[in-house]
Design a protein around this motif. Sequence first.
Motif, short mmCIF file in Angstrom:
data_model
loop_
_atom_site.label_atom_id
_atom_site.label_comp_id
_atom_site.label_asym_id
_atom_site.label_seq_id
_atom_site.Cartn_x
_atom_site.Cartn_y
_atom_site.Cartn_z
N ASN A 105 -3.46 -3.40 8.74
CA ASN A 105 -3.86 -1.99 8.77
C ASN A 105 -4.12 -1.50 10.18
O ASN A 105 -3.69 -0.42 10.56
N GLU B 270 -0.74 7.02 9.50
CA GLU B 270 -2.15 7.23 9.18
C GLU B 270 -2.28 7.46 7.69
O GLU B 270 -1.32 7.85 7.04
N LYS B 271 -3.50 7.27 7.20
CA LYS B 271 -3.74 7.69 5.82
C LYS B 271 -3.81 9.20 5.80
O LYS B 271 -4.22 9.81 6.78
N SER B 272 -3.43 9.78 4.71
CA SER B 272 -3.53 11.24 4.60
C SER B 272 -4.68 11.57 3.68
O SER B 272 -5.30 10.69 3.10
N ARG C 169 -4.45 11.05 -1.74
CA ARG C 169 -4.63 9.66 -2.14
C ARG C 169 -3.30 8.94 -2.31
O ARG C 169 -2.40 9.41 -3.00
N MET D 263 0.82 8.44 2.82
CA MET D 263 0.52 8.27 4.23
C MET D 263 1.26 9.31 5.07
O MET D 263 2.20 9.95 4.61
N THR E 253 -2.82 1.29 -3.14
CA THR E 253 -1.73 1.46 -2.17
C THR E 253 -2.05 0.75 -0.86
O THR E 253 -3.20 0.49 -0.54
N ARG E 254 -0.98 0.43 -0.13
CA ARG E 254 -1.09 -0.17 1.20
C ARG E 254 0.02 0.42 2.05
O ARG E 254 1.14 0.60 1.57
N PHE E 255 -0.31 0.67 3.30
CA PHE E 255 0.68 1.22 4.23
C PHE E 255 2.06 0.58 4.03
O PHE E 255 2.20 -0.65 4.10
N THR F 38 3.10 2.73 -1.48
CA THR F 38 2.49 4.05 -1.34
C THR F 38 2.98 4.92 -2.50
O THR F 38 4.04 4.65 -3.05
#
Length: 488
Positions: free
Chosen positions: A15, A25-27, A30, A33, A156-158, A162
């Motif tokens: 991460n 980046e996370k947005s 939910r 990204m 979720t994970r980058f 997603t």
Amino acid sequence: MKLTKRNENYSKWYNEIILKANIAEKSDVRGCMILKPYGFAIWEKIQSILDRILKSTGHENVYFPLLIPKSFLSKEFNHIKGFAKECAVITHYRLKNLNNKNLIVDQSSHLDEELIVRPTSETIIWNSYKRWINSYRDLPILFNQWANIIRWEMRTRFFLRTSEFLWQEGHTAHSTKKEAINHTKKMLNIYTNFVENFFSIPVIQGRKTSSEKFAGAEKTFCIESIMQDGKSIQIATSHFLGKNFSKAFDVKYTTKKGKKKYVWATSWGISTRLIGAMIMTHSDDKGLILPPKIAPIQIVIIPVYKTQEQLHLIEKIVFPFKASIEKKGINIKYDKRTYYTPGWKFNEYEIQGIPIRITIGKKDLDRGTVEVVRRDTLEKKNISIKKLETFIPKLLYKIQDNIFKKALKRKEKFLLKVDSYEEFKKKIKTNSGFIFSHWDGTSETEKKIKFETNATIRCIPINLTSKLGKCIFSKKKSKQRVLFAKSY
RNA sequence: CGGGAUGUAGCGUAGGUUGGUUAUCGCGCCUGGUUUGGGACCAGGAGGUCGUAGGUUCGAAUCCUAUCAUCCCGACCA
């Protein structure tokens, strides 16, 4: 500022590397990204290379709607069974203003038929193939589309998982079963070459078990790769869809002899997940390591100077070199920002995984050299300015090759033949990796092993053949060994 | 949906039990200067609905209630 180390906390490292390298980046949505310029540039590299390959193998690009009528999606039973639980549904088409502040859904705008945000496009595409395919002369159809997809994921994970992701999805139609199967395999080979040659990620080709295959497919082929933490990731899939979609959408063609026959189908895809696999395959505790063929910037030049005269002398060397290296199609960045120190830049470009860094300062001017540092080994060399132009392209090639070999070694290290269930459980727990063991071919055994060990059958490998044996779990007869692993 | 936790500046945080001046510190940001060969330094500066709403109180970041959001563990999915 410092990156978490891989052996301390692998997923934290993963991460952080993405955030610090400025990839994504996370947005505020939910599970979705934001791809930042550096990350999107990597995706654009994937697009441009793969697009060229797909076109050179006879495919054409198309674009179908993002929204799919619910009735389309429900036409193929197994398909909808697989996707129903993760679909975003559009029910209304209008908002209204409540007291000039809040927007609310206008309940009077309910759609007669709800629309599904595509989780994949087989149905909407085959609905059109019905109109486009009449004669054997219309076949084959080899279409591809670059698109975004929504699958409502719980966790979720980058890049790896997603809710929204980018991919290309190929959808082909063929007159014979043989041709469709061949195309499915051809695409698997195209993906394999693409991933191994451009990303330096060694993969294993295989077929999915029935419980792991794509919903709606007859057969699903995949390429899997093992990451540094011993977990497996599926990098691409290619499906033989049989007549499932042509039957569901009633797509028939007339043969030369005037007979009506159902059309055979394939679909295949590769997604932004590939970026996650690339990060996890090559990167180290100092940051990303990008394969030169994929790196948006392949070389960065950092000047070190005290006076304007020195800068001028440096640039007299840098500018012609930059121009000539750019002519060779290599991307090079010259960073003379004064508000960051050279030391700061060294670290920054290491995090970003730029394959080669060139430093040039007064010491170099005196000697007629520059300092060249390769990201994969962090090895420093002073290279004479005269030799630089031939040295650099060779070094890029060497880096590409070296990271592939390194990953290949790891793949071998992580592939273990195991014949006892006790040892299987031990290995899965301690170092994970691919475990090559006999399986009786039943879903029950597969399920039980998953329940007890968390490992799943990643694939039945195509190129790793094995003799008959006994299932590691049930002791029943087994036709061949399969690859077990924990997976992303 | 179950179990747990957390919301204070762009990011990371202190303060909270025991309510009481102008809400702490670091990073980042801005200005000026000195620096520049492995994340520079000094001086000055800007930046806050303490998640939201209500309540208790002379007084709430702190106590109470509700609510929203996020994260972790399950479940689900691969």
